[in-house]
Motif scaffolding. Structure first.
Motif, PDB file in Angstrom:
ATOM      1  N   GLU A   1      19.338 -44.021 -26.342  1.00  0.00           N
ATOM      2  CA  GLU A   1      18.940 -45.094 -25.364  1.00  0.00           C
ATOM      3  C   GLU A   1      20.220 -45.261 -24.297  1.00  0.00           C
ATOM      4  O   GLU A   1      21.091 -46.001 -24.825  1.00  0.00           O
ATOM      5  CB  GLU A   1      18.599 -46.328 -26.072  1.00  0.00           C
ATOM      6  CG  GLU A   1      18.056 -47.311 -24.871  1.00  0.00           C
ATOM      7  CD  GLU A   1      17.442 -48.588 -25.185  1.00  0.00           C
ATOM      8  OE1 GLU A   1      17.107 -48.693 -26.510  1.00  0.00           O
ATOM      9  OE2 GLU A   1      16.984 -49.559 -24.297  1.00  0.00           O
TER      10      GLU A   1
ATOM     11  N   ARG B   1       1.284 -47.591 -23.905  1.00  0.00           N
ATOM     12  CA  ARG B   1       2.193 -47.010 -24.573  1.00  0.00           C
ATOM     13  C   ARG B   1       2.156 -45.536 -24.060  1.00  0.00           C
ATOM     14  O   ARG B   1       1.322 -44.724 -24.456  1.00  0.00           O
ATOM     15  CB  ARG B   1       2.480 -47.021 -25.915  1.00  0.00           C
ATOM     16  CG  ARG B   1       3.300 -46.453 -26.540  1.00  0.00           C
ATOM     17  CD  ARG B   1       4.874 -46.746 -26.443  1.00  0.00           C
ATOM     18  NE  ARG B   1       4.802 -48.115 -27.011  1.00  0.00           N
ATOM     19  CZ  ARG B   1       5.933 -48.784 -26.771  1.00  0.00           C
ATOM     20  NH1 ARG B   1       6.979 -48.356 -26.133  1.00  0.00           N
ATOM     21  NH2 ARG B   1       6.105 -49.860 -27.415  1.00  0.00           N
TER      22      ARG B   1
ATOM     23  N   HIS C   1      10.104 -56.086 -20.065  1.00  0.00           N
ATOM     24  CA  HIS C   1       9.631 -55.209 -18.915  1.00  0.00           C
ATOM     25  C   HIS C   1       9.039 -55.867 -17.967  1.00  0.00           C
ATOM     26  O   HIS C   1       8.195 -55.337 -17.108  1.00  0.00           O
ATOM     27  CB  HIS C   1       9.136 -53.758 -19.550  1.00  0.00           C
ATOM     28  CG  HIS C   1      10.189 -53.017 -19.826  1.00  0.00           C
ATOM     29  ND1 HIS C   1      11.746 -53.225 -19.881  1.00  0.00           N
ATOM     30  CD2 HIS C   1      10.166 -52.109 -20.984  1.00  0.00           C
ATOM     31  CE1 HIS C   1      12.145 -52.221 -20.797  1.00  0.00           C
ATOM     32  NE2 HIS C   1      11.321 -51.576 -21.604  1.00  0.00           N
TER      33      HIS C   1
ATOM     34  N   LYS D   1      12.811 -46.195 -35.184  1.00  0.00           N
ATOM     35  CA  LYS D   1      12.051 -47.193 -34.098  1.00  0.00           C
ATOM     36  C   LYS D   1      10.869 -46.839 -33.869  1.00  0.00           C
ATOM     37  O   LYS D   1      10.001 -47.648 -33.860  1.00  0.00           O
ATOM     38  CB  LYS D   1      12.873 -46.970 -32.641  1.00  0.00           C
ATOM     39  CG  LYS D   1      12.271 -48.061 -31.709  1.00  0.00           C
ATOM     40  CD  LYS D   1      13.402 -48.338 -30.809  1.00  0.00           C
ATOM     41  CE  LYS D   1      12.935 -49.350 -29.916  1.00  0.00           C
ATOM     42  NZ  LYS D   1      13.694 -50.196 -28.850  1.00  0.00           N
TER      43      LYS D   1
ATOM     44  N   GLU E   1      13.660 -42.556 -17.077  1.00  0.00           N
ATOM     45  CA  GLU E   1      13.116 -43.892 -16.363  1.00  0.00           C
ATOM     46  C   GLU E   1      13.884 -44.183 -15.052  1.00  0.00           C
ATOM     47  O   GLU E   1      15.203 -43.746 -15.052  1.00  0.00           O
ATOM     48  CB  GLU E   1      13.258 -45.015 -17.142  1.00  0.00           C
ATOM     49  CG  GLU E   1      12.551 -44.855 -18.453  1.00  0.00           C
ATOM     50  CD  GLU E   1      12.786 -45.553 -19.510  1.00  0.00           C
ATOM     51  OE1 GLU E   1      13.378 -46.893 -19.089  1.00  0.00           O
ATOM     52  OE2 GLU E   1      13.214 -45.330 -20.852  1.00  0.00           O
TER      53      GLU E   1
ATOM     54  N   HIS F   1       8.938 -46.507 -15.873  1.00  0.00           N
ATOM     55  CA  HIS F   1       9.428 -46.143 -17.181  1.00  0.00           C
ATOM     56  C   HIS F   1       8.700 -44.936 -17.823  1.00  0.00           C
ATOM     57  O   HIS F   1       7.757 -44.909 -18.711  1.00  0.00           O
ATOM     58  CB  HIS F   1       9.067 -47.419 -17.833  1.00  0.00           C
ATOM     59  CG  HIS F   1       9.717 -47.353 -19.481  1.00  0.00           C
ATOM     60  ND1 HIS F   1       9.636 -46.477 -20.400  1.00  0.00           N
ATOM     61  CD2 HIS F   1      10.564 -48.312 -19.910  1.00  0.00           C
ATOM     62  CE1 HIS F   1      10.344 -46.673 -21.554  1.00  0.00           C
ATOM     63  NE2 HIS F   1      10.733 -47.928 -21.083  1.00  0.00           N
TER      64      HIS F   1
ATOM     65  N   ARG G   1       3.398 -54.505 -15.348  1.00  0.00           N
ATOM     66  CA  ARG G   1       2.699 -53.714 -16.147  1.00  0.00           C
ATOM     67  C   ARG G   1       1.499 -53.938 -17.220  1.00  0.00           C
ATOM     68  O   ARG G   1       0.655 -53.385 -17.724  1.00  0.00           O
ATOM     69  CB  ARG G   1       3.669 -52.827 -17.227  1.00  0.00           C
ATOM     70  CG  ARG G   1       4.012 -53.710 -18.191  1.00  0.00           C
ATOM     71  CD  ARG G   1       4.893 -52.849 -18.944  1.00  0.00           C
ATOM     72  NE  ARG G   1       5.666 -53.736 -20.294  1.00  0.00           N
ATOM     73  CZ  ARG G   1       6.192 -53.098 -21.351  1.00  0.00           C
ATOM     74  NH1 ARG G   1       6.541 -51.641 -21.504  1.00  0.00           N
ATOM     75  NH2 ARG G   1       6.554 -53.810 -22.454  1.00  0.00           N
TER      76      ARG G   1
HETATM   77  O1  TA6 Z   1      13.910 -48.113 -21.766  1.00  0.00           O
HETATM   78  C1  TA6 Z   1      14.108 -48.019 -23.158  1.00  0.00           C
HETATM   79  C2  TA6 Z   1      13.642 -49.528 -23.816  1.00  0.00           C
HETATM   80  O2  TA6 Z   1      14.102 -50.346 -22.965  1.00  0.00           O
HETATM   81  C3  TA6 Z   1      13.635 -49.275 -25.252  1.00  0.00           C
HETATM   82  O3  TA6 Z   1      14.672 -50.300 -25.622  1.00  0.00           O
HETATM   83  C4  TA6 Z   1      12.417 -49.702 -25.604  1.00  0.00           C
HETATM   84  O4  TA6 Z   1      12.048 -50.800 -26.101  1.00  0.00           O
HETATM   85  C5  TA6 Z   1      11.504 -49.222 -24.687  1.00  0.00           C
HETATM   86  O5  TA6 Z   1      12.114 -49.431 -23.361  1.00  0.00           O
HETATM   87  C6  TA6 Z   1      10.070 -49.485 -24.746  1.00  0.00           C
HETATM   88  O6  TA6 Z   1       9.839 -50.825 -24.364  1.00  0.00           O
HETATM   89  P1  TA6 Z   1       8.461 -51.443 -24.723  1.00  0.00           P
HETATM   90  O7  TA6 Z   1       8.634 -52.946 -24.120  1.00  0.00           O
HETATM   91  O8  TA6 Z   1       7.480 -50.390 -23.632  1.00  0.00           O
HETATM   92  O9  TA6 Z   1       8.246 -51.172 -26.050  1.00  0.00           O
END
Ligand code: TA6
Length: 290
Positions: free
Chosen positions: A199, A70, A89, A239, A258, A155, A93
């Motif tokens: 976002e 993170r 994602h 969040k 990003e 990201h 990663r």
């Molecule tokens: O880029 C924004 C996002 O898609 C948010 O929705 C949030 O979930 C962030 O990415 C982080 O995603 P992750 O899977 O790293 O918690």
């Protein structure tokens, strides 16, 4: 286990054991320092001498196989966002990458090459160049015999003085989708500021973006090539509290800008074709003090 010490360059590249016992590469140049984990080929630190770190890292981040780190620069590939039963994602990663080369370039820049041991249909290479700036390039080649479609995104988490003190420029006129409301809009001329969870996915935009940080007297530029999408994200209070690997108050000190190709900007490659996504991060003083 490959002997990674052969990639060390005295005074510039060294290998160590990082958090969670994960292999970490330390990079030193005359003007900056950086850190990259083999886990996710994840750039977790970049700092110019005499400046605060450019990248944010959560103090609560996991450093474990199968879990994303993170902060820093999570490498989003081959999809962006959630997929039922699959890692959010994408898998890049959370995979362990191979370090394949290191070099000291003229003018003292350090260059690291990584490859992702993926099954077909992709050949995935990652090049990180550390100097006064931080350059990162993701190169994806289709090695299958039919076309492939995928998403890519760097990201990037940026360290900032305070979320309500900064603004973001460079996206005026861009087509935005507010992911929280589902509304499409065109970004106005005023710099983007933050007063709540944010976002936004901007599509068909290739302009460079800047983070203006007056308390730190810093302007950070995000310049790209091969990127058509930009996402701007801050989780804000609720969040942040829902993310176990992120401190409740850490939203105050970070913003994600990003760069990549997501949603309508997804990439489709015919057999043997390749695509490059490149991001260069630089910073300079906002005001040159007398
Ligand atoms: O880029 C924004 C996002 O898609 C948010 O929705 C949030 O979930 C962030 O990415 C982080 O995603 P992750 O899977 O790293 O918690």
């Amino acid at each position: 286990m490959i002997d990674l010490h052969k990639y060390e360059i005295p005074g510039h590249v060294s290998l160590t054991v990082g958090q969670g016992g994960l292999p970490k590469i330390l990079i030193e140049t005359a003007s900056s320092s950086a850190e990259v984990y083999l886990h996710g080929a994840h750039v977790t630190h970049f700092q110019k001498k005499g400046e605060p770190p450019l990248l944010f890292m959560s103090a609560a981040s996991d450093f474990a196989a199968g879990k994303p780190i993170r902060g820093g620069v999570p490498l989003v590939f081959p999809w962006f966002g959630g997929r039922e039963g699959l890692p959010a994602h994408g898998f890049a990663r959370i995979e362990s990458w191979q370090l394949t080369a290191t070099s000291l370039l003229p003018h003292g820049a350090v260059c690291l090459h990584f490859s992702l041991p993926t099954p077909e249909p992709y050949k995935v290479e990652w090049i990180v160049t550390v100097a006064e700036t931080l350059s990162m390039e993701l190169i994806v080649t289709n090695i299958a015999d039919k076309e492939v479609t995928f998403e890519t995104c760097l990201h990037t988490y940026f360290q900032i003085s305070e979320i309500d003190a900064i603004s973001i420029t460079g996206l005026s006129g861009a087509n935005g989708l507010n992911k929280l409301t589902g509304c499409d809009f065109v970004e106005g001329v005023s710099p983007i500021r933050f007063i709540a969870e944010t976002e936004i996915v901007y599509s068909n935009t290739t302009a460079f973006v800047e983070i203006i940080d007056p308390p730190w007297n810093r302007k950070t530029r995000i310049a790209t090539s091969g990127s058509n999408s930009t996402v701007v994200w801050n989780p804000w209070i609720e969040k942040s509290q829902r993310m176990p690997d992120f401190g409740d108050g850490e939203y105050l000190q970070m913003v994600c800008v990003e760069s990549g190709n997501i949603a309508t900007n997804s990439v489709t490659l015919p057999p043997s074709a390749g695509a490059s996504l490149k991001v260069e991060l630089s910073s300079e003083a906002l005001r040159h003090e007398p």
